[in-house]
Design a protein around this motif. Structure first.
Motif, short mmCIF file in Angstrom:
data_model
loop_
_atom_site.label_atom_id
_atom_site.label_comp_id
_atom_site.label_asym_id
_atom_site.label_seq_id
_atom_site.Cartn_x
_atom_site.Cartn_y
_atom_site.Cartn_z
N PRO A 138 0.83 -1.21 0.00
CA PRO A 138 0.00 0.00 0.00
C PRO A 138 0.86 1.26 0.00
O PRO A 138 2.00 1.26 0.48
CB PRO A 138 -0.80 -0.12 1.31
CG PRO A 138 -0.76 -1.57 1.64
CD PRO A 138 0.55 -2.08 1.14
N ALA A 139 0.31 2.34 -0.54
CA ALA A 139 1.03 3.61 -0.61
C ALA A 139 1.55 4.00 0.77
O ALA A 139 0.80 4.00 1.74
CB ALA A 139 0.12 4.70 -1.15
N LEU A 185 0.64 10.97 11.25
CA LEU A 185 -0.61 11.16 10.51
C LEU A 185 -1.61 10.07 10.83
O LEU A 185 -2.82 10.33 10.92
CB LEU A 185 -0.33 11.19 9.01
CG LEU A 185 0.48 12.37 8.48
CD1 LEU A 185 0.72 12.23 6.99
CD2 LEU A 185 -0.23 13.69 8.77
N HIS A 186 -1.13 8.84 11.02
CA HIS A 186 -2.05 7.74 11.32
C HIS A 186 -2.47 7.73 12.78
O HIS A 186 -3.57 7.29 13.10
CB HIS A 186 -1.41 6.41 10.92
CG HIS A 186 -1.51 6.13 9.46
ND1 HIS A 186 -2.48 5.33 8.91
CD2 HIS A 186 -0.77 6.59 8.40
CE1 HIS A 186 -2.35 5.29 7.60
NE2 HIS A 186 -1.31 6.04 7.27
N ARG A 197 9.48 17.35 -0.44
CA ARG A 197 10.03 16.63 -1.59
C ARG A 197 10.30 15.17 -1.24
O ARG A 197 9.95 14.26 -2.01
CB ARG A 197 11.31 17.31 -2.05
CG ARG A 197 11.92 16.65 -3.29
CD ARG A 197 13.08 17.45 -3.85
NE ARG A 197 14.20 17.53 -2.91
CZ ARG A 197 14.56 18.63 -2.25
NH1 ARG A 197 13.87 19.76 -2.43
NH2 ARG A 197 15.58 18.62 -1.42
N ARG A 198 10.90 14.93 -0.09
CA ARG A 198 11.23 13.57 0.31
C ARG A 198 9.97 12.74 0.54
O ARG A 198 9.89 11.56 0.15
CB ARG A 198 12.08 13.60 1.59
CG ARG A 198 12.53 12.25 2.11
CD ARG A 198 13.52 11.60 1.20
NE ARG A 198 14.06 10.38 1.77
CZ ARG A 198 14.66 9.44 1.08
NH1 ARG A 198 14.82 9.56 -0.23
NH2 ARG A 198 15.13 8.36 1.67
N PHE A 199 8.97 13.30 1.19
CA PHE A 199 7.71 12.61 1.44
C PHE A 199 7.07 12.19 0.12
O PHE A 199 6.64 11.05 -0.05
CB PHE A 199 6.77 13.51 2.24
CG PHE A 199 5.52 12.82 2.72
CD1 PHE A 199 5.40 12.40 4.04
CD2 PHE A 199 4.43 12.58 1.86
CE1 PHE A 199 4.25 11.77 4.50
CE2 PHE A 199 3.28 11.95 2.30
CZ PHE A 199 3.20 11.55 3.63
N ALA A 210 -2.02 15.82 0.65
CA ALA A 210 -2.87 15.00 -0.22
C ALA A 210 -3.01 13.60 0.36
O ALA A 210 -4.11 13.02 0.35
CB ALA A 210 -2.29 14.95 -1.63
N TYR A 211 -1.91 13.05 0.88
CA TYR A 211 -1.96 11.74 1.53
C TYR A 211 -2.88 11.79 2.74
O TYR A 211 -3.71 10.89 2.95
CB TYR A 211 -0.56 11.31 1.95
CG TYR A 211 -0.55 9.97 2.67
CD1 TYR A 211 -0.40 8.79 1.95
CD2 TYR A 211 -0.71 9.89 4.05
CE1 TYR A 211 -0.40 7.55 2.59
CE2 TYR A 211 -0.72 8.66 4.70
CZ TYR A 211 -0.57 7.50 3.97
OH TYR A 211 -0.58 6.28 4.62
N LEU A 212 -2.75 12.85 3.55
CA LEU A 212 -3.60 12.99 4.74
C LEU A 212 -5.07 13.06 4.36
O LEU A 212 -5.91 12.42 4.99
CB LEU A 212 -3.19 14.24 5.52
CG LEU A 212 -4.06 14.59 6.73
CD1 LEU A 212 -4.08 13.46 7.75
CD2 LEU A 212 -3.59 15.90 7.37
#
Length: 317
Positions: A201-202, A219-220, A245-247, A257-259
């Protein structure tokens, strides 16, 4: 909590079916409708797994088999052995010579063990996992229909304990067996996702990066916190530009966007809970009001959150 913790939070074996197969070849057992995710292992001997859709695969003693999607498959000593037993579900199985309505065979050999003989040299164990909701779906999408994870040294203690416990009948025995299989599932997933050809998973592989892994865990653990890129960068001891950038490089999407995607995944499951309301779910995933949450949900998911409520049989709040 991290990504895998969250994906597996609702995944539990319940009353796993243990199937002791025929003592000597030829033997085969067909599983008509396994759960969306099923685990199997050969505690003794080797086997072939023949899915209805796909090529036969060999499972050696100690390997872990994962099947997803609920597709039927047959486990047997050879790919061409005809099944003698058909497992319909957790409570129903029949001999192929009798047909579904037949009552000519009693397959119970002992506590949680089934088959045609009590002297079986081959022992195939399966566990079925109920998988419901969008969080679980993220895990299922990361798995091929059929996965064979080769034996790993870390499997050995769990498999040995499972083998010694499978035929015992003591208070709480089923819970012990189910939890052993749960631990095997986590070990198998970790081993599979570590392989170069796997597609976890991403964000999964980013957990191995000390700084980006820390950001993902934050975040989780606290998805409702009003995170900013600057906040996450400060928590990880990086500049904002370098962190972003690293994330993005490791996870595949920018931090916020991931959050947002993770919040909407959580929200989709929360909306299906009894007595859920848009306003209450909005607050639980970090939105001050239902209007902003509804806009975000529709943008990411393509439907309004009230639609999820209606299809779940609940009344929007």
């Amino acid at each position: 909590m991290d990504l895998l913790d969250d994906l597996l939070a609702e995944v539990r074996a319940r009353g796993a079916l243990f199937c002791r197969s025929v003592a000597e070849p030829p033997w085969a057992v067909r599983f008509n409708a396994p759960a969306p995710l099923a685990l199997g292992t050969m505690l003794q001997g080797d086997a072939w797994i023949v899915p209805d859709a796909g090529e036969p695969v060999r499972v050696r003693q100690g390997d872990i088999l994962l099947t997803r999607g609920g597709g039927a498959f047959t486990a047997g000593d050879r790919p061409d052995t005809e099944p003698q037993i058909v497992v319909v579900d957790q409570d129903r199985c029949y001999a192929t010579e009798d047909g579904p309505a037949g009552i000519g065979h009693n397959f119970r050999l002992g506590p949680r063990s089934y088959g045609l003989t009590a002297d079986g040299s081959d022992l195939f164990v399966t566990a079925e996992y109920p998988m419901r909701g969008d969080v679980c779906e993220r895990l299922l999408k990361a798995l091929p229909p059929l996965v064979v994870v080769p034996w790993q040294p870390e499997f050995a203690p769990l498999l040995d304990l499972l083998g010694s416990e499978v035929a015992r009948e003591e208070p709480g025995q089923q819970i012990i067996l189910d939890r052993l299989l749960d631990m095997l599932l986590v070990r198998a997933l970790r081993a599979w996702f570590a392989l170069p050809d796997a597609e976890p998973p991403a964000g999964y592989r980013a957990l191995g990066d000390p700084r980006i892994g820390l950001a993902l865990r934050l975040l989780h653990e606290r998805p409702a916190r009003p995170w900013t890129v600057a906040d996450l960068a400060a928590e990880t001891g990086m500049s904002r530009a370098v962190f972003a950038r690293r994330f993005t490089e490791l996870v595949g999407s920018p931090p916020l966007a991931y959050l947002t995607e993770w919040r909407m995944t959580l929200a989709a499951d929360l909306l299906r809970e009894r007595d859920a309301s848009v306003a209450a779910v909005a607050r639980r995933v970090g939105y001050a009001d239902g209007f902003a949450f509804s806009n975000a949900f529709k943008r990411v998911r393509g439907v309004a959150p009230s639609t999820i409520l209606r299809t779940s049989g609940e009344t929007p709040g």
